[in-house]
Design an enzyme around this catalytic site. Structure first.
Site, PDB file in Angstrom:
ATOM      1  N   GLU A 166      37.813  49.365  48.320  1.00 63.80           N
ATOM      2  CA  GLU A 166      39.190  49.854  48.245  1.00 63.80           C
ATOM      3  C   GLU A 166      39.241  51.382  48.272  1.00 63.80           C
ATOM      4  OE1 GLU A 166      41.056  47.993  44.886  1.00 63.80           O
ATOM      5  OE2 GLU A 166      40.720  45.969  45.654  1.00 63.80           O
ATOM      6  N   GLU A 364      37.714  39.787  47.855  1.00 59.12           N
ATOM      7  CA  GLU A 364      38.297  39.546  46.530  1.00 59.12           C
ATOM      8  C   GLU A 364      39.605  38.804  46.701  1.00 59.12           C
ATOM      9  OE1 GLU A 364      38.919  42.847  43.868  1.00 59.12           O
ATOM     10  OE2 GLU A 364      37.039  43.809  44.454  1.00 59.12           O
TER      11      GLU A 364
END
Length: 463
Positions: A166, A364
């Protein structure tokens, strides 16, 4: 209806070093920003739980990897702690960290579990943060050096590497919306951090390719798909702006080799461009990844601004849009976010249509619930809500694959309940329940269900 997935599909879980390893005195780990912030800004962390008190994977990795094997996982993503391996971020290597990560990687391989190793999961060494962190261009080179050291130490046994998890978050949450240390609110500084993260990624990829290591290298993106309130032109424009600032701003330099022209024009207009040196754009243009991880938790719904945005700290992207609270939306009230499984299909189609159908996997996806003890029956958490969440998301992922998406796997967040940044242990995500007092792990009902999914390479859902 039967949902069957391809042979060799990656069924796994994800975690990170800071969120799972814990602290052990005398083992040479340097301080990172979470160690520092959780002690010095302790009121920001739920229950005052610091980064010292994470899930003791450092002490219990062998037994925990056996637990992963017990439920059939064939892949496991974690990260290397930069400050554990190189305590000051750019100096001597900590031999105890080398021993630890060697042991973890060897144990995963021995158990037939593919290690997916990420280099940076929000955990800047504090010694480098004191020099400016990713605001300081010198830290870009320090990261590239760290990456090369990891490849040289562990690359003979790790086939899948990821530079960042991220990459937008350290810029957005640390320098724009102050949820992470250093708790700054400045778009210009956030833009500079993001540009340097892009360069750090590119230099880490270049180092990997120079070493000619067998395997693949990629990055893990957090994708929050944007949906407008309506088809009205002003709402569509609001959605385009939200997507431009919070998705395309990082996806396009990484995946297409250039920043969006629209973004550059806006930042020029508002005098918010970061400093870009000669050669930066060429480096970005010439860098490509082999594999993309995508994290998905929630959608973003927006509408045209109906009120004037106050900007006490200067320019903010939200001047172009505001949140839309859709009537009847389905919420995870523990986390305060919308549950919208269909977005996983939409994300898959974006990867297929916008980014050349790059090989990717869900790196995820998960649901965090507070007070899971209320669902305990005979010593086991009966988390049927997590099973339902998994079924729904996997069914949309399956449909995307039927429709041509080049998806290779699904990793659930997370394996064992872990420390979740400022939320600490408020919300639990794991297949295994963690008792904080005893550190005992116990398998939840969802873990048994996921084991059956892996054994059958799919599941059946009655219609």
């Amino acid at each position: 209806m039967k949902y069957r997935f391809p042979e060799n599909f990656w069924w796994g879980t994800a975690t990170s070093a800071t969120q799972s390893e814990g602290h052990q005195a005398g083992h040479g780990k340097g301080e990172n920003i979470w160690d520092y912030a959780s002690h010095n800004f302790n009121e920001r962390f739920f229950g005052g739980v610091t980064a010292d008190d994470t899930s003791t994977f450092y002490q219990n990795y062998r037994e925990d990897i056996q637990r992963a094997k017990d439920i059939g996982l064939n892949s496991f993503r974690t990260s290397i702690s930069w400050s554990r391996l190189i305590p000051d971020g750019d100096g001597e290597i900590n031999p105890q960290a080398v021993d630890f990560y060697n042991a973890v990687i060897d144990e995963l391989n021995t158990q037939g579990i593919e290690p997916f190793i990420n280099l940076y999961h929000f955990d800047m060494p504090m010694a480098l943060q004191e020099k400016g962190g990713f605001e300081n261009r010198e830290v870009v080179d320090a990261f590239a050096r760290y990456a090369r050291i990891c490849y040289e130490l562990f690359g003979d046994r790790v086939r899948y590497w990821f530079t960042f998890n991220e990459p937008l978050i350290p810029a957005e949450a640390g320098y724009l919306h102050p949820r992470h240390y250093p708790y700054v609110t400045s778009f210009r500084r956030a833009a500079q951090v993001l540009h340097h993260i892009v360069l750090a990624h590119c230099k880490a990829v270049a180092a990997w390719r120079e070493l000619n290591i067998a395997g693949q290298i990629g990055i893990i993106m957090d994708v929050i798909p944007v949906y407008p309130r309506s088809d009205a032109p002003e709402d569509l424009h609001a959605a385009e702006m939200a997507d431009l600032f919070y998705t395309r701003s990082i996806n396009e330099p990484i995946l297409l080799g250039r920043y969006p022209d629209e973004l550059i024009a806006i930042l020029k207009e508002y005098d918010q461009l970061p400093v870009i040196q000669p050669g930066d754009c060429e480096l970005i243009a010439n860098t490509r990844i082999d594999l993309l991880g995508i994290n998905y938790y929630r959608p973003r719904r927006v509408k045209a601004r109906e009120t004037l945005l106050e900007e006490p700290h200067g320019f903010m992207p939200e001047r172009f849009f505001e949140e839309y609270i859709m009537p009847g939306r389905r919420m995870n009230t523990s986390r305060g976010i919308e549950i919208y499984p269909a977005a996983l299909y939409d994300i898959a189609m974006v990867v297929k249509d916008r980014y050349g159908n790059l090989p990717w996997f869900v790196s995820e996806n998960g649901i965090g619930i507070s007070d899971e003890e209320q669902f305990m029956v005979n010593g086991q958490v009966q988390d049927d809500y997590r099973i339902e969440f998994l079924k729904e998301h996997l069914s949309y992922l399956h449909q995307a694959m039927v429709d041509g998406s080049n998806c290779l796997g699904y990793h659930m967040w997370t394996f064992i309940d872990c420390w979740s940044w400022q939320n600490a242990y408020k919300n639990r995500y794991g297949f295994y329940r963690l008792d904080l007092e005893t550190q005992q792990r116990s398998l939840k009902k969802s873990g048994l269900w996921f084991k059956a999914v892996i054994e059958n390479n799919g599941f059946e859902e009655a219609k």
